[in-house]
Design a protein around this motif. Structure first.
Motif, mmCIF file in Angstrom:
data_model
loop_
_atom_site.group_PDB
_atom_site.id
_atom_site.type_symbol
_atom_site.label_atom_id
_atom_site.label_comp_id
_atom_site.label_asym_id
_atom_site.label_seq_id
_atom_site.Cartn_x
_atom_site.Cartn_y
_atom_site.Cartn_z
ATOM 1 N N ARG A 148 38.840 15.766 -24.980
ATOM 2 C CA ARG A 148 38.494 14.853 -23.886
ATOM 3 C C ARG A 148 37.666 15.574 -22.830
ATOM 4 O O ARG A 148 36.656 15.055 -22.338
ATOM 5 C CB ARG A 148 39.763 14.274 -23.270
ATOM 6 N N ARG A 149 38.092 16.777 -22.469
ATOM 7 C CA ARG A 149 37.356 17.540 -21.454
ATOM 8 C C ARG A 149 35.944 17.867 -21.931
ATOM 9 O O ARG A 149 34.974 17.770 -21.170
ATOM 10 C CB ARG A 149 38.104 18.828 -21.119
ATOM 11 N N LEU A 150 35.831 18.285 -23.179
ATOM 12 C CA LEU A 150 34.523 18.662 -23.706
ATOM 13 C C LEU A 150 33.576 17.470 -23.757
ATOM 14 O O LEU A 150 32.397 17.578 -23.399
ATOM 15 C CB LEU A 150 34.682 19.269 -25.102
ATOM 16 N N ALA A 153 32.467 16.425 -20.179
ATOM 17 C CA ALA A 153 31.655 17.387 -19.428
ATOM 18 C C ALA A 153 30.162 17.173 -19.650
ATOM 19 O O ALA A 153 29.344 17.511 -18.786
ATOM 20 C CB ALA A 153 32.046 18.808 -19.818
ATOM 21 N N GLY A 154 29.773 16.650 -20.811
ATOM 22 C CA GLY A 154 28.352 16.466 -21.089
ATOM 23 C C GLY A 154 27.611 17.757 -21.350
ATOM 24 O O GLY A 154 26.381 17.800 -21.303
ATOM 25 N N ILE A 155 28.330 18.838 -21.645
ATOM 26 C CA ILE A 155 27.725 20.138 -21.935
ATOM 27 C C ILE A 155 27.503 20.244 -23.441
ATOM 28 O O ILE A 155 28.392 19.888 -24.228
ATOM 29 C CB ILE A 155 28.646 21.281 -21.456
ATOM 30 N N PRO A 156 26.338 20.710 -23.891
ATOM 31 C CA PRO A 156 26.133 20.894 -25.330
ATOM 32 C C PRO A 156 27.208 21.792 -25.945
ATOM 33 O O PRO A 156 27.536 22.856 -25.403
ATOM 34 C CB PRO A 156 24.746 21.564 -25.409
ATOM 35 N N VAL A 157 27.782 21.357 -27.054
ATOM 36 C CA VAL A 157 28.865 22.079 -27.717
ATOM 37 C C VAL A 157 28.490 22.322 -29.173
ATOM 38 O O VAL A 157 28.019 21.412 -29.860
ATOM 39 C CB VAL A 157 30.186 21.291 -27.658
#
Length: 343
Positions: A148-150, A153-157
């Protein structure tokens, strides 16, 4: 009359940190010019760049990358999370990731999560709060809170060292189940029938040995004996595991290990007992670490191009951070079985 203090000395009496204004004053340029010299040096003349560089060296100034990131939404920092740095299996991935990111002007921050979801969750919370340009994870299994956090966050993973058709974002890895099936077929082709597994107690290892056991069953072989050891695995745990397996079933004629270090321990214990390898016992590892080919007998093992994982993960992150489209979000790098003397 006392001379005017240097910019570095003056700022330490105030805020305690050398500022960009101090650097600009010492270089004799405007703060915006100093900023350009540090962030986009191609936009200033060589003479200005020299003056600013010398001022930075004299003052010991370190630019506030977080402040720059708030203005540009770019931190030029990438975070990577690995279960452990105690064992060598992830080292090539980290090294190639570091080098590929550095070539593109990014720096790597490394975190060690262990093999527990709770530790990964705490680490992810700290990482996301620092707003890196990308996050590289080991594996695809994360807690509900972590996912959920990832996603929020909208950060590329980039998830690595695993495979799924439904990644969080991007993925580069291989199928652990396919590895298990391939090794079972490999040992069966060698004429081995009483198979055993020595495996770390982590989820990726479990998927390998489950598929290995299922493939042996489908081939009509006797039930595979599986022994778990704590992760990260060690040479000592490999020695102890073989002793325990042989005490339970002296007829075992092949052992598949979830790491090359475990396999080295199994080989060491077999030699200490006077067992012929591969005559009495075949041994297969996982990882193809540097020492594998130099053992006596040389270790048969599963080779993973871990450096390629790091390079591809870096390409994914840099492309996304710089606004380039990513056409293929899942890359399967595959694996190979290296057939050496131990099997």
């Amino acid at each position: 009359m006392n001379p005017e203090p240097s910019p570095a000395r003056r700022s330490r009496r105030g805020s305690g940190a050398v500022t960009l204004h101090d650097v600009a004053r010492l270089a004799g340029v405007a703060p915006i010019t100093a900023s350009r010299a540090l962030n986009t040096p191609a936009q200033v003349s060589p003479e200005v760049l020299r003056k600013v560089t010398e001022a930075v060296a004299r003052t010991g100034y370190v630019r506030n990358v977080l402040a720059g990131g708030l203005a540009s939404t770019r931190s030029r920092l990438v975070a990577a999370v690995v279960p452990t740095i105690a064992g060598p299996v992830f080292q090539q991935t980290v090294q190639s990731l570091t080098e590929a990111l550095a070539e593109a002007g990014y720096q790597l921050m490394l975190g060690q999560s262990g093999y527990a979801e709770s530790r990964e969750d705490a680490l992810l919370e700290a990482i996301i709060g620092r707003r890196p340009d990308g996050i590289v994870l080991t594996g695809i299994l994360h807690s509900t809170d972590g996912r959920r956090r990832l996603l929020a966050a909208g950060i590329p993973v980039v998830e690595t060292w695993d495979l799924t058709p439904t990644p969080l974002d991007m993925l580069v890895g291989f199928s652990h189940a396919e590895v298990g099936r391939a090794v079972a077929a490999f040992l069966q082709a060698k004429g081995r029938r009483r198979l055993a597994v020595v495996a770390g107690d982590d989820e990726r290892s479990k998927r390998r040995h489950d598929a290995f056991r299922d493939a042996a069953r489908a081939a009509g072989l006797p039930e595979v004996r599986i022994l778990h050891v704590p992760a990260p695995t060690t040479l000592r745990s490999g020695r102890r595991a073989l002793a325990e397996l042989l005490a339970a079933d002296p007829a075992i004629d092949a052992v598949f290990c979830s790491s090359d270090l475990l396999a080295l321990g199994v080989l060491t214990e077999a030699q200490a007992r006077g067992m012929a390898v591969p005559g009495q016992l075949a041994v297969v590892g996982f990882g193809d670490l540097e020492f594998a080919a130099d053992l006596e007998p040389a270790l048969s093992t599963v080779r993973i191009d871990s450096a390629a994982i790091g390079r591809q993960a870096a390409r994914f992150i840099v492309d996304r951070a710089e606004g380039r489209p990513v056409a293929e979000r899942v890359v399967d790098i595959g694996f190979s079985i290296v057939d050496r003397a131990s099997a």
